[in-house]
Write an enzyme that holds these catalytic residues in place. Structure first.
Site, PDB file in Angstrom:
ATOM      1  N   GLU A  90       3.640   1.064  15.277  1.00 45.39           N
ATOM      2  CA  GLU A  90       4.813   0.637  14.494  1.00 45.39           C
ATOM      3  C   GLU A  90       5.399  -0.652  15.068  1.00 45.39           C
ATOM      4  O   GLU A  90       6.594  -0.742  15.312  1.00 45.39           O
ATOM      5  CB  GLU A  90       5.862   1.750  14.452  1.00 45.39           C
ATOM      6  CG  GLU A  90       5.373   2.996  13.740  1.00 45.39           C
ATOM      7  CD  GLU A  90       6.423   4.105  13.658  1.00 45.39           C
ATOM      8  OE1 GLU A  90       7.384   4.077  14.433  1.00 45.39           O
ATOM      9  OE2 GLU A  90       6.277   5.001  12.792  1.00 45.39           O
ATOM     10  N   GLU A 142       0.832   7.607   9.442  1.00 44.25           N
ATOM     11  CA  GLU A 142       1.692   8.759   9.733  1.00 44.25           C
ATOM     12  C   GLU A 142       2.387   9.134   8.442  1.00 44.25           C
ATOM     13  O   GLU A 142       3.045   8.300   7.821  1.00 44.25           O
ATOM     14  CB  GLU A 142       2.763   8.425  10.784  1.00 44.25           C
ATOM     15  CG  GLU A 142       2.225   8.218  12.171  1.00 44.25           C
ATOM     16  CD  GLU A 142       3.318   7.884  13.182  1.00 44.25           C
ATOM     17  OE1 GLU A 142       4.505   8.137  12.894  1.00 44.25           O
ATOM     18  OE2 GLU A 142       2.971   7.346  14.246  1.00 44.25           O
TER      19      GLU A 142
END
Ligand SMILES: *[C@@H]1O[C@H](CO)[C@@H](O)[C@H](O)[C@H]1NC(C)=O
Ligand SMILES: *[C@@H]1O[C@H](CO)[C@@H](O)[C@H](O)[C@H]1NC(C)=O
Length: 986
Positions: free
Chosen positions: A204, A294
């Site tokens: 991320e 995710e």
């Protein structure tokens, strides 16, 4: 990224248009006119390839259906197999793991991959179960971990503070780790015969970089790419964009673009049921499969969740609506974060989370699978395991009510663009969370023209908050299922029969039809009474039925349909024949099926059960007997040809000690505030400058605890000064993270505490005392709880932990500071239990929380009685467990303590509970078998810090069982539990 084409089928070179969904495919012009069956690779290998539709492993398209599991959040090696069995039983084919850098290089340059931190037993378990692995070694991983998994020494890394950017000084810190972890992972790549199919760079990486560094951080990502590849990684590289922003999608630093999506948290439902992500996908990564790196499988609890309503946001309906909407956008790879959350034992967690990392996942923290969402997720994943046509789909029609008779019901069409037949119709309410049940008909195109379903009788039903996937022209082996309104769980070829398992909610009308090359064969009801109507006309056989209970019909000799209500479907398992026999068997009944194989004519099934219950096995007719966990069960053959028997559950005797009735030994764990305490061996907090750089020091010396190598748990300071004679107050400002607190003593006098707040990083207090006499020697002692570092601190460390400021009002004595945390700091004492396990209270520093301490000279004092003054008290007790072998009996500690208390408890030396009297919010702390010795001695220790004058005690502390399962898992060996050894003077 290099790419090349190794299969050329020129015939598909032109764009395919669909006629069936009655709409021009959207944005086709954005899709490069790449040959449709070409496969991209990273140029380093051909085992893992991809195109715009899906990934392939060894030339075979695959729905990469993965669940996230962190073995280090379950520190018992033999239990990893349990989680992997339960993950595989969902119908998943992959597991995704983070490697936690801070755990394995807590002391810079010293790697600890031993015992529970060893990845080899994990790969051994993977081999047994048969799963692919996505590895995510960071170096930054976030994961609700202290500092997002960065080692503590980042806090004082001298060469620059800017991490996660293209900073040479930072590269020097990460490169030894990247080399070390790559060396350990490389042999397990698929290119070397192992299970690893993908590796994720960073995590991320979407936070603003420090000033002066490139953004997005392409240079940094390129450095990671090159370093991992140089170190032997050759599987495709991915990165998970934090939101769907397109970062790094086309920069060449990664091979396949993925993004994360968390439409739900414990307090919020953000909807996220638009199909806008499909357009973004086509614009950001048109040549990549639509891959969710995710996808929220739950959410984590926080100190602020006093009235935790998380479970209500995590009901199965959330996952029906959310996941089915995602499938409609041709998502062909997804990783559910988490599938098993586990435990933030020790001080793993970042500052906002308590000990539990249950995450309200499909598999609960105590490893049970009793949540309904487990069953719901199992129904979904199995569909994609048997639906190759889905792997070449496009979203061709976004949600519209133009196919339905009820404007409140919308449907989208996701169609196989290559086979040009099969379509997946995702149905939901136009207002997705509508609680209303809607009746409707569906008029959709099929290979037999436009059809209104149901054709024979009744209407279709969509309950409130529900979503369905209807299929048209779906291949069951050689047979064409023209349509089905009941959802498909699985289909399997068993001998020469195609067995399909279809389900709806109880009481609903459903219709399923098949077409045949010639005249359609007869429909025969074999079991149950679901069939309402049937029709054979020419080549088409139609069944109209009520999805209640279980019924079985055959269509001709070769098709057998199980027609179920969803609750019956929940009881079904599909198990690959792992050690004899080919293909799969279908087993209905047990709590869990782990494994199956055929030896001679016996089917051996291993699994778990928690009640005496029927078992039904749908397998080859050559099988004449069944062994359940090696015990033969008597069976009969049903009218449908399946084998039916009974699994008996024997309720064992379980004796669990009552903690309040045991003898507890106790010592003061804050001797530091007694006069004459010698802190000469403590670390001098004497740095006059800080490497922090973000925040200018407002104290004469750097008093951040991380500067001196202390990163976990309770940390102590002692400030010595000669009074000027004007001292009447002490002001202190500290930062410890959400939920933190501190207590302060002047000499041996308690002068006050900050109880903290569940959502404040920092706090400040002014404590008053009677004026000190000039020239007297004094010491101020401070204990604070370091809750874990912040995540995402890429632009420097903006929130260092410890003392930020202090003064004595207008008095200005010179203070000499000493600091003490866990014994050894970064060179932590307990290599078996790891760098995050211990904090800095006296008893922990001594190692008294471990088994084997000679407590004969210690006074007897129970934590249920506790103390009546501010301070820290340590309690320990021992007991034996003799739990019956062959059972899985998850145990939890149920803990409540008085207000203004902070509690840590240790089980055989492992810290498995951090509790704060004023916030909770967690009371039930699962502790796995293997940390608890189920057949042997156990030591339980408790550290209670009373922050108030009234002292503190425990009001509830008991061991409770949260399930009893007869299990096929096998023996669980305990994790290493080093015993107490004298640690020397300090
Ligand atoms: C897909 O099938 C439809 C309906 O049978 C047909 O009209 C169309 O030409 C087919 N498209 C391709 C590319 O084969
Ligand atoms: C990887 O691909 C090579 C070349 O196609 C093949 O020989 C090998 O068996 C594959 N490895 C695995 C583990 O499937």
């Amino acid at each position: 990224m290099q790419s090349f084409v190794f299969v050329i089928l020129a015939i598909f070179g032109s764009l395919i248009t669909s006629s069936y969904c009655h709409i021009t495919p959207p944005n086709q012009s954005l899709v490069p006119s790449k040959l449709l069956l070409s496969r991209d690779t990273n140029g380093l290998q051909e085992n893992v390839t991809w195109d715009k539709y899906s990934m392939s492993v060894n030339g075979k398209r695959l729905y990469v259906y993965s669940g996230e599991f962190h073995p280090w959040r379950l520190p018992v090696i033999d239990l990893w197999l349990d989680i992997l069995h339960k993950l595989k039983a969902l119908g998943y084919n992959a597991v995704s793991v983070y490697v936690h850098w801070g755990l394995v290089e807590a002391e810079q340059g010293v790697f600890n991959f031993n015992g529970i931190f060893n990845w080899e037993p994990f790969f051994d378990a993977i081999k047994k179960v048969g799963l692919y692995v996505i590895v995510r070694p960071g170096p930054y991983i976030n994961a609700e971990l202290s500092a997002g998994g960065f080692p503590g020494w980042r806090q004082h890394a001298p060469e620059g503070i800017y991490w996660r950017v293209s900073n040479e000084a930072y590269y020097k810190q990460i490169t030894p780790y990247i080399n070390e972890i790559s060396r350990r992972l490389a042999p397990h790549q698929i290119t070397n015969g192992g299970p690893i199919i993908l590796l994720q760079l960073e995590n991320e990486l979407s936070v603003a970089a420090a000033p002066g560094y490139d953004w997005p951080a392409n240079q940094y990502m390129e450095y990671l790419r090159e370093t991992f590849i140089d170190a032997g990684i050759n599987v495709p590289l991915i990165h998970n964009d934090v939101a769907h922003n397109g970062y790094y999608a086309t920069s060449g630093v990664i091979d396949i673009y993925t993004y994360d999506t968390y439409p739900i948290t414990c307090s919020n439902w953000n909807g996220a049921l638009s199909q806008g992500d499909w357009d973004k996908h086509l614009s950001f990564a048109p040549g990549h499969p639509h891959f969710l790196g995710e996808n929220g499988g739950g959410f984590y609890a926080q100190w602020t969740d006093a009235n935790n309503n998380c479970p209500s946001f995590m009901d199965p309906f959330v996952f029906r609506l959310m996941y089915k909407n995602q499938y409609s956008m041709s998502v062909t790879a997804m990783n559910i974060y988490m599938i098993y959350g586990g435990t933030n034992w020790g001080h793993l967690s970042f500052h906002r989370t308590p000990t539990t990392y249950d995450f309200v996942t499909a598999i609960s923290e105590d490893r049970s699978i009793t949540r309904e969402k487990y069953s719901e997720m199992k129904l979904q994943a199995h569909l994609f395991a048997v639906s190759p046509a889905f792997l070449t789909t496009r979203l061709l029609v976004k949600s519209t009510n133009s196919y339905t008779s009820n404007t409140e019901v919308v449907v989208s069409c996701t169609k196989d663009e290559i086979g040009n037949k099969t379509a997946f119709w995702t149905v939901r309410h136009s207002s997705p969370l509508s609680p209303n049940t809607s009746q409707f008909n569906l008029t959709i195109p099929t290979s037999k023209g436009e059809i209104t379903i149901p054709q024979l009788s009744g209407t279709l039903t969509l309950p409130g908050k529900d979503s369905r996937i209807y299929l048209t022209d779906y291949k069951l082996g050689p047979y064409n299922m023209l349509y089905s309104s009941a959802e498909l769980f699985t289909w399997q070829k068993i001998d020469d029969t195609y067995v399909a398992v279809l389900y709806g909610s109880p009481g609903e009308i459903h219709e399923t039809a098949f077409t045949f090359p010639g005249k359609a064969p007869n429909i025969t009801l074999l079991e149950g009474n679901a069939l309402l109507d049937k029709q054979i006309s020419n080549d088409t056989a139609i069944l109209n039925y009520n999805s209640t209970g279980q019924s079985v019909v055959s269509i001709g000799p070769d098709i057998k349909l199980y027609l179920l209500d969803k609750f019956e479907a929940y009881k079904f398992w599909v198990s690959a024949l792992s050690c004899g026999g080919e293909g799969n068997v279908i087993v209905k009944g047990p709590y869990l099926v782990r494994d199956a194989c055929i030896i001679d004519s016996t089917l051996h099934v291993s699994g778990d059960t928690n009640a005496t219950a029927p078992i039904e096995v749908i397998a080859s007719s050559k099988i004449s007997s069944i062994k359940w966990n090696d015990k033969e069960i008597s069976t009969t053959r049903s009218a449908t040809g399946s084998l039916i028997g009974l699994i008996t559950f024997a309720s064992p005797e379980i004796d669990i000690p009552v903690l309040s009735e045991l003898e507890w030994k106790s010592i003061d764990s804050l001797p530091e505030v007694t006069s004459g305490y010698d802190d000469s061996k403590w670390v001098d907090a004497s740095n006059t400058t800080t490497v922090n750089g973000v925040r200018n020091l407002t104290t004469p010396t750097d008093l951040y605890s991380g500067t001196y190598g202390f990163h976990t748990g309770y940390i102590l300071y002692r400030g010595h000064f000669t009074a000027t004679g004007n001292e009447t107050e002490f002001y202190i400002q500290m930062l410890g993270g959400w939920g933190f607190g501190y207590s302060v003593w002047l000499n041996d006098i308690f002068i006050g505490s900050n109880i903290g707040s569940a959502s404040s990083h920092g706090g400040q207090s002014t404590f008053t005392f009677s004026q000190l006499a000039a020239g007297t020697e004094n010491v101020v002692t401070i204990i604070y709880q370091q809750m874990g570092y912040n995540e995402n601190e890429s632009g420097g460390i903006t929130n260092p932990r410890g003392i930020w400021n202090y003064n004595f009002g207008s008095a200005t004595p010179a203070v000499t500071w000493k600091i003490q945390g866990n014994h050894g700091g970064e060179n932590y004492a307990d290599k078996a239990r790891g760098p995050y396990n211990e904090g800095g209270t006296y008893a922990e520093r001594k190692g008294f929380h471990q088994p084997g301490v000679d407590t004969t000279s210690w006074p007897t004092l129970s934590p249920f009685k506790g103390t009546e003054t501010a301070g820290v008290q340590f309690y320990t007790t021992e007991f034996e467990l003799k739990l019956p072998p062959g059972y899985d009996i998850p145990l939890s500690f149920n803990l409540t303590a008085s207000a203004d208390s902070r509690v840590l408890f240790f089980v055989n030396g492992y810290q498995f509970g951090r509790y704060i009297g004023n916030f909770g919010p967690q009371h039930l702390f699962p502790v796995p078998e293997g940390i608890l010795n189920y057949q042997g001695e156990n030591t339980v220790s408790v550290v209670i810090w009373a922050q108030g004058e009234a002292g503190a005690h425990i009001s509830e502390f008991s061991i409770v069982k949260t399930g009893v399962y007869q299990t096929g898992l096998g023996k669980i060996r305990s994790s290493l539990q080093p015993r107490y050894l004298e640690r020397g003077a300090f």
